[in-house]
Design a protein around this motif. Structure first.
Motif: not given
Length: 307
Positions: A74-102
């Motif tokens: 699993l940790w040798s798959q490039p797609n898994w690292w892309v998924a983890i990076t995207n989760l960091g981007i999506f999760g950080g912006l999603y949580i931060g903007v939702c809380i600020a806007l809410g």
């Protein structure tokens, strides 16, 4: 000679005792099927998934243990690292903007503005939609061939360009936009309930002491909303980690794998690429991440109630 009447003990009839026992057992009998179903189909399959993650299962389950082989793959798959990076981007912006806007919308509505009864359901309406509907609607809106970009071109604004949906570098931000649009109203409702629960006498005393509006919110109101912030963070983090239907409806994980998330990775490796053990390992990682967020929160809540 006086006669003293002795009280006569009245024993319940056997039928009444049986009825009382049945009434006491009725809630357990009603809940037993649901409890059994949850035990088997939720926790049972969680344990089964954890077991499969330690095997070499591919198309079909293989019950011979293979240690941490699936996790290494699993940790040798490039797609898994892309998924983890995207989760960091999506999760950080999603949580931060939702809380600020809410929080901003809640403060706005808390000013007793006109039309609050109309604005509140408008802000809350997106949360009533499924993520599939939200993803499909935003896919049409952001599609360069038929959405906002085409409309602006038809109106004569040929310079306008909004190709984020087909741009690998920007596609993940379209998922953020759709997610924020759906969940910010939910955060607004949570913060508005918290604001309405603050004792007005505290605010009046601060105003009498000369506190400005900004200082009032910064030093009194927002610190008192700490439990709401924590609850909003827990809920949004859980939704971000398990996001699947929004991504599938909006981008399908593309273009390429630009919007791959752990949930879409898990599905594709389990049911498309026939790597069941690797998919199970990714599901276990997601479960551990959610537990790392929720368990400390539950522990702190239970400790406060017991103290």
């Amino acid at each position: 000679m006086s006669m003293i009447a002795t009280p006569v003990e009245v024993h319940p009839r056997p039928k009444e005792g049986t009825m009382m026992r049945l009434q006491a057992a009725l809630p357990k009998l009603v809940l037993a099927p649901s409890f059994a179903a949850i035990l088997v189909f939720v926790y049972g399959f969680i344990l089964f998934t954890i077991y499969l993650s330690f095997t070499r299962s591919r198309l079909l389950p293989v019950y011979e243990l293979a240690g941490f082989d699936a996790y290494q793959r699993l940790w040798s798959q490039p797609n898994w690292w892309v998924a983890i990076t995207n989760l960091g981007i999506f999760g950080g912006l999603y949580i931060g903007v939702c809380i600020a806007l809410g929080l901003f919308l809640a403060i706005l509505l808390d000013q007793k503005i006109r039309g609050e009864g109309v604005l509140r359901p408008i802000y809350l309406y997106p949360m009533a939609l499924s993520f599939i509907v939200t993803g499909t609607a935003w896919k049409w809106f952001l599609n360069p061939g038929l959405g906002l970009e085409k409309t602006m071109h038809d109106w004569g604004y040929a310079w306008f360009k909004l190709d984020w949906l087909v741009n690998p570098d920007m596609a993940i931000y379209t998922v953020v936009i759709a997610g924020v649009w759906q969940a910010s109203g939910f955060c607004m409702a949570m913060f508005l309930a918290g604001l309405r629960g603050i004792d007005g006498e505290i605010l009046k005393a601060a105003q009498i002491d000369g506190a400005s509006t900004i200082a009032l919110y910064r030093r009194i109101v927002i610190p008192m909303l700490r439990p709401v912030f924590l609850s909003a963070f827990i809920v949004l983090a859980h939704m971000a980690i398990k996001s699947y239907d929004l991504v599938i409806a909006l981008t399908g994980g593309g273009p390429g794998n630009a919007t791959e998330l752990p949930s879409t990775f898990m599905y594709s490796y389990t049911f498309t690429r026939n790597q069941m053990a690797v998919g199970a390992a990714s599901a276990v990682i997601m479960l551990m991440t959610i537990c790392a967020i929720i368990v400390p929160y539950l522990y702190s809540e239970l400790r406060e109630k017991n103290s």
